[in-house]
Design a protein around this motif. Structure first.
Motif, PDB file in Angstrom:
ATOM      1  N   VAL A   1       0.833  -1.206   0.000  1.00  0.00           N
ATOM      2  CA  VAL A   1       0.000   0.000   0.000  1.00  0.00           C
ATOM      3  C   VAL A   1       0.867   1.256   0.000  1.00  0.00           C
ATOM      4  O   VAL A   1       0.602   2.212  -0.734  1.00  0.00           O
ATOM      5  CB  VAL A   1      -0.984  -0.028   1.195  1.00  0.00           C
ATOM      6  N   LEU A   2       1.922   1.267   0.824  1.00  0.00           N
ATOM      7  CA  LEU A   2       2.817   2.434   0.872  1.00  0.00           C
ATOM      8  C   LEU A   2       3.464   2.706  -0.481  1.00  0.00           C
ATOM      9  O   LEU A   2       3.483   3.844  -0.951  1.00  0.00           O
ATOM     10  CB  LEU A   2       3.899   2.236   1.930  1.00  0.00           C
ATOM     11  N   LYS A   3       3.991   1.674  -1.106  1.00  0.00           N
ATOM     12  CA  LYS A   3       4.667   1.869  -2.392  1.00  0.00           C
ATOM     13  C   LYS A   3       3.703   2.316  -3.483  1.00  0.00           C
ATOM     14  O   LYS A   3       4.001   3.222  -4.260  1.00  0.00           O
ATOM     15  CB  LYS A   3       5.374   0.577  -2.810  1.00  0.00           C
ATOM     16  N   ARG A   4       2.539   1.685  -3.531  1.00  0.00           N
ATOM     17  CA  ARG A   4       1.566   2.011  -4.569  1.00  0.00           C
ATOM     18  C   ARG A   4       1.108   3.467  -4.483  1.00  0.00           C
ATOM     19  O   ARG A   4       1.100   4.191  -5.481  1.00  0.00           O
ATOM     20  CB  ARG A   4       0.358   1.093  -4.460  1.00  0.00           C
ATOM     21  N   TYR A   5       0.743   3.910  -3.302  1.00  0.00           N
ATOM     22  CA  TYR A   5       0.176   5.249  -3.182  1.00  0.00           C
ATOM     23  C   TYR A   5       1.240   6.342  -3.067  1.00  0.00           C
ATOM     24  O   TYR A   5       0.953   7.501  -3.329  1.00  0.00           O
ATOM     25  CB  TYR A   5      -0.841   5.300  -2.048  1.00  0.00           C
ATOM     26  N   ALA A   6       2.451   5.980  -2.713  1.00  0.00           N
ATOM     27  CA  ALA A   6       3.537   6.956  -2.782  1.00  0.00           C
ATOM     28  C   ALA A   6       3.806   7.322  -4.242  1.00  0.00           C
ATOM     29  O   ALA A   6       4.020   8.492  -4.575  1.00  0.00           O
ATOM     30  CB  ALA A   6       4.799   6.409  -2.129  1.00  0.00           C
ATOM     31  N   LEU A   7       3.766   6.333  -5.125  1.00  0.00           N
ATOM     32  CA  LEU A   7       3.932   6.601  -6.554  1.00  0.00           C
ATOM     33  C   LEU A   7       2.754   7.396  -7.115  1.00  0.00           C
ATOM     34  O   LEU A   7       2.932   8.328  -7.889  1.00  0.00           O
ATOM     35  CB  LEU A   7       4.079   5.290  -7.328  1.00  0.00           C
ATOM     36  N   LYS A   8       1.557   7.013  -6.714  1.00  0.00           N
ATOM     37  CA  LYS A   8       0.367   7.657  -7.254  1.00  0.00           C
ATOM     38  C   LYS A   8       0.276   9.129  -6.870  1.00  0.00           C
ATOM     39  O   LYS A   8      -0.117   9.964  -7.673  1.00  0.00           O
ATOM     40  CB  LYS A   8      -0.883   6.926  -6.776  1.00  0.00           C
ATOM     41  N   PHE A   9       0.639   9.461  -5.617  1.00  0.00           N
ATOM     42  CA  PHE A   9       0.494  10.833  -5.131  1.00  0.00           C
ATOM     43  C   PHE A   9       1.813  11.608  -5.117  1.00  0.00           C
ATOM     44  O   PHE A   9       1.889  12.668  -4.509  1.00  0.00           O
ATOM     45  CB  PHE A   9      -0.136  10.839  -3.739  1.00  0.00           C
ATOM     46  N   PHE A  10       2.849  11.088  -5.767  1.00  0.00           N
ATOM     47  CA  PHE A  10       4.150  11.758  -5.879  1.00  0.00           C
ATOM     48  C   PHE A  10       4.718  12.122  -4.509  1.00  0.00           C
ATOM     49  O   PHE A  10       5.207  13.232  -4.296  1.00  0.00           O
ATOM     50  CB  PHE A  10       4.046  13.007  -6.766  1.00  0.00           C
ATOM     51  N   VAL A  11       4.663  11.172  -3.610  1.00  0.00           N
ATOM     52  CA  VAL A  11       5.206  11.345  -2.263  1.00  0.00           C
ATOM     53  C   VAL A  11       6.474  10.511  -2.173  1.00  0.00           C
ATOM     54  O   VAL A  11       6.469   9.331  -2.509  1.00  0.00           O
ATOM     55  CB  VAL A  11       4.181  10.897  -1.191  1.00  0.00           C
ATOM     56  N   LYS A  12       7.549  11.129  -1.726  1.00  0.00           N
ATOM     57  CA  LYS A  12       8.814  10.421  -1.570  1.00  0.00           C
ATOM     58  C   LYS A  12       8.902   9.921  -0.132  1.00  0.00           C
ATOM     59  O   LYS A  12       8.905  10.715   0.804  1.00  0.00           O
ATOM     60  CB  LYS A  12       9.986  11.342  -1.877  1.00  0.00           C
ATOM     61  N   VAL A  13       8.963   8.611   0.030  1.00  0.00           N
ATOM     62  CA  VAL A  13       9.119   8.012   1.358  1.00  0.00           C
ATOM     63  C   VAL A  13      10.612   7.872   1.610  1.00  0.00           C
ATOM     64  O   VAL A  13      11.273   7.009   1.038  1.00  0.00           O
ATOM     65  CB  VAL A  13       8.408   6.642   1.448  1.00  0.00           C
ATOM     66  N   GLU A  14      11.153   8.750   2.438  1.00  0.00           N
ATOM     67  CA  GLU A  14      12.590   8.721   2.711  1.00  0.00           C
ATOM     68  C   GLU A  14      12.959   7.582   3.645  1.00  0.00           C
ATOM     69  O   GLU A  14      14.019   6.980   3.506  1.00  0.00           O
ATOM     70  CB  GLU A  14      13.036  10.050   3.334  1.00  0.00           C
ATOM     71  N   GLN A  15      12.097   7.317   4.614  1.00  0.00           N
ATOM     72  CA  GLN A  15      12.394   6.288   5.594  1.00  0.00           C
ATOM     73  C   GLN A  15      11.085   5.822   6.212  1.00  0.00           C
ATOM     74  O   GLN A  15      10.164   6.614   6.393  1.00  0.00           O
ATOM     75  CB  GLN A  15      13.310   6.880   6.664  1.00  0.00           C
ATOM     76  N   PHE A  16      10.988   4.529   6.528  1.00  0.00           N
ATOM     77  CA  PHE A  16       9.806   4.042   7.229  1.00  0.00           C
ATOM     78  C   PHE A  16      10.174   2.882   8.123  1.00  0.00           C
ATOM     79  O   PHE A  16      11.176   2.203   7.920  1.00  0.00           O
ATOM     80  CB  PHE A  16       8.682   3.668   6.260  1.00  0.00           C
ATOM     81  N   SER A  17       9.352   2.698   9.142  1.00  0.00           N
ATOM     82  CA  SER A  17       9.536   1.611  10.083  1.00  0.00           C
ATOM     83  C   SER A  17       8.162   1.107  10.486  1.00  0.00           C
ATOM     84  O   SER A  17       7.326   1.877  10.949  1.00  0.00           O
ATOM     85  CB  SER A  17      10.306   2.098  11.318  1.00  0.00           C
ATOM     86  N   ILE A  18       7.948  -0.179  10.319  1.00  0.00           N
ATOM     87  CA  ILE A  18       6.676  -0.787  10.680  1.00  0.00           C
ATOM     88  C   ILE A  18       6.879  -1.547  11.986  1.00  0.00           C
ATOM     89  O   ILE A  18       7.670  -2.484  12.041  1.00  0.00           O
ATOM     90  CB  ILE A  18       6.176  -1.726   9.563  1.00  0.00           C
ATOM     91  N   GLN A  19       6.174  -1.130  13.025  1.00  0.00           N
ATOM     92  CA  GLN A  19       6.232  -1.765  14.346  1.00  0.00           C
ATOM     93  C   GLN A  19       5.012  -2.656  14.514  1.00  0.00           C
ATOM     94  O   GLN A  19       4.178  -2.758  13.622  1.00  0.00           O
ATOM     95  CB  GLN A  19       6.248  -0.690  15.441  1.00  0.00           C
ATOM     96  N   ASN A  20       4.868  -3.280  15.679  1.00  0.00           N
ATOM     97  CA  ASN A  20       3.694  -4.112  15.938  1.00  0.00           C
ATOM     98  C   ASN A  20       2.411  -3.304  15.983  1.00  0.00           C
ATOM     99  O   ASN A  20       1.378  -3.750  15.501  1.00  0.00           O
ATOM    100  CB  ASN A  20       3.847  -4.876  17.252  1.00  0.00           C
ATOM    101  N   ASP A  21       2.462  -2.104  16.573  1.00  0.00           N
ATOM    102  CA  ASP A  21       1.231  -1.337  16.744  1.00  0.00           C
ATOM    103  C   ASP A  21       1.255   0.046  16.107  1.00  0.00           C
ATOM    104  O   ASP A  21       0.300   0.797  16.256  1.00  0.00           O
ATOM    105  CB  ASP A  21       0.893  -1.207  18.227  1.00  0.00           C
ATOM    106  N   HIS A  22       2.313   0.397  15.410  1.00  0.00           N
ATOM    107  CA  HIS A  22       2.347   1.690  14.732  1.00  0.00           C
ATOM    108  C   HIS A  22       3.354   1.685  13.583  1.00  0.00           C
ATOM    109  O   HIS A  22       4.177   0.793  13.480  1.00  0.00           O
ATOM    110  CB  HIS A  22       2.659   2.827  15.706  1.00  0.00           C
ATOM    111  N   VAL A  23       3.230   2.698  12.732  1.00  0.00           N
ATOM    112  CA  VAL A  23       4.101   2.854  11.568  1.00  0.00           C
ATOM    113  C   VAL A  23       4.678   4.261  11.606  1.00  0.00           C
ATOM    114  O   VAL A  23       3.949   5.227  11.842  1.00  0.00           O
ATOM    115  CB  VAL A  23       3.315   2.667  10.250  1.00  0.00           C
ATOM    116  N   HIS A  24       5.982   4.377  11.411  1.00  0.00           N
ATOM    117  CA  HIS A  24       6.648   5.678  11.297  1.00  0.00           C
ATOM    118  C   HIS A  24       7.046   5.885   9.844  1.00  0.00           C
ATOM    119  O   HIS A  24       7.614   4.984   9.222  1.00  0.00           O
ATOM    120  CB  HIS A  24       7.931   5.731  12.132  1.00  0.00           C
ATOM    121  N   LEU A  25       6.788   7.069   9.313  1.00  0.00           N
ATOM    122  CA  LEU A  25       7.195   7.417   7.956  1.00  0.00           C
ATOM    123  C   LEU A  25       7.847   8.793   7.974  1.00  0.00           C
ATOM    124  O   LEU A  25       7.370   9.697   8.671  1.00  0.00           O
ATOM    125  CB  LEU A  25       5.989   7.480   7.024  1.00  0.00           C
ATOM    126  N   LEU A  26       8.891   8.958   7.221  1.00  0.00           N
ATOM    127  CA  LEU A  26       9.495  10.264   6.979  1.00  0.00           C
ATOM    128  C   LEU A  26       9.329  10.518   5.489  1.00  0.00           C
ATOM    129  O   LEU A  26       9.917   9.820   4.663  1.00  0.00           O
ATOM    130  CB  LEU A  26      10.972  10.269   7.376  1.00  0.00           C
TER     131      LEU A  26
END
Length: 189
Positions: A68-93
């Protein structure tokens, strides 16, 4: 004396670059979402632990979130510099090119993840997957940017097996920062 009275009244300054999450429960979090196309944005998505069994680190949810992150980052021209998926939360830069595209990204990514996850679990939307609305903070300045990058990297390392420390956020020396970025999960035999 008069100046000191005015500084105590200005409570919104601490949260002027933040929006969402638990801030929405108070009056200071109900203004317009501050966004910037020049500065990076720290985005946090938090789930209800009772809704998603095994958390976001279970193989299916982890794979789904990545897709989902990759698909919609491309669609909305958002550059995901860094991300971390935890058990109960997600961090994105992230960085975006237009305010409207960023707003769409914040709306569509959690929605598509929740929709795809509930379709496979056949819960028919009885329980909410997300605990809060997406929390965002505009990262101003290089030092704040470096702190957020280190924080996201530290979260990822802890999800991959690095031991948790209570003093982990007290400031990192250059050696600790280098170890943080070189940490890899050790293979188990």
């Amino acid at each position: 004396m008069r100046q000191q009275l005015f500084t105590s009244l200005n409570t919104k300054m601490k949260h002027r670059y933040c929006y969402g999450g638990s801030l929405r429960n108070s009056a200071k979090g109900r203004a317009a979402r501050p966004l910037s196309t020049k500065d990076p944005i720290h985005l946090v998505l938090k789930i209800n632990k009772t809704t998603v069994k095994g958390g976001l680190r279970n193989p299916y949810a982890f794979r789904l979130m990545n897709i989902v992150l990759k698909r919609y980052a491309l669609k909305f021209f958002v550059k995901v510099e860094q991300f971390s998926i935890q058990n109960d939360h997600v961090h994105l830069l992230i960085r975006g090119t237009r305010r409207s595209k960023l707003q769409s990204f914040f709306r569509v990514v959690p929605g598509q993840f929740a929709q795809n996850l509930t379709d496979t679990l056949k819960t028919k939307g009885k329980e909410r997957i997300w605990k809060y609305r997406p929390f965002t903070r505009v990262v101003k300045g290089f030092k704040a940017y470096q702190i957020v990058r280190d924080y996201i990297q530290l979260n990822e390392c802890e999800a991959n097996g690095r031991p948790y420390s209570k003093t982990r956020l007290r400031g990192l020396t250059q050696k600790q920062r280098q170890e943080l970025w070189e940490f890899r999960m050790r293979p188990t035999t």
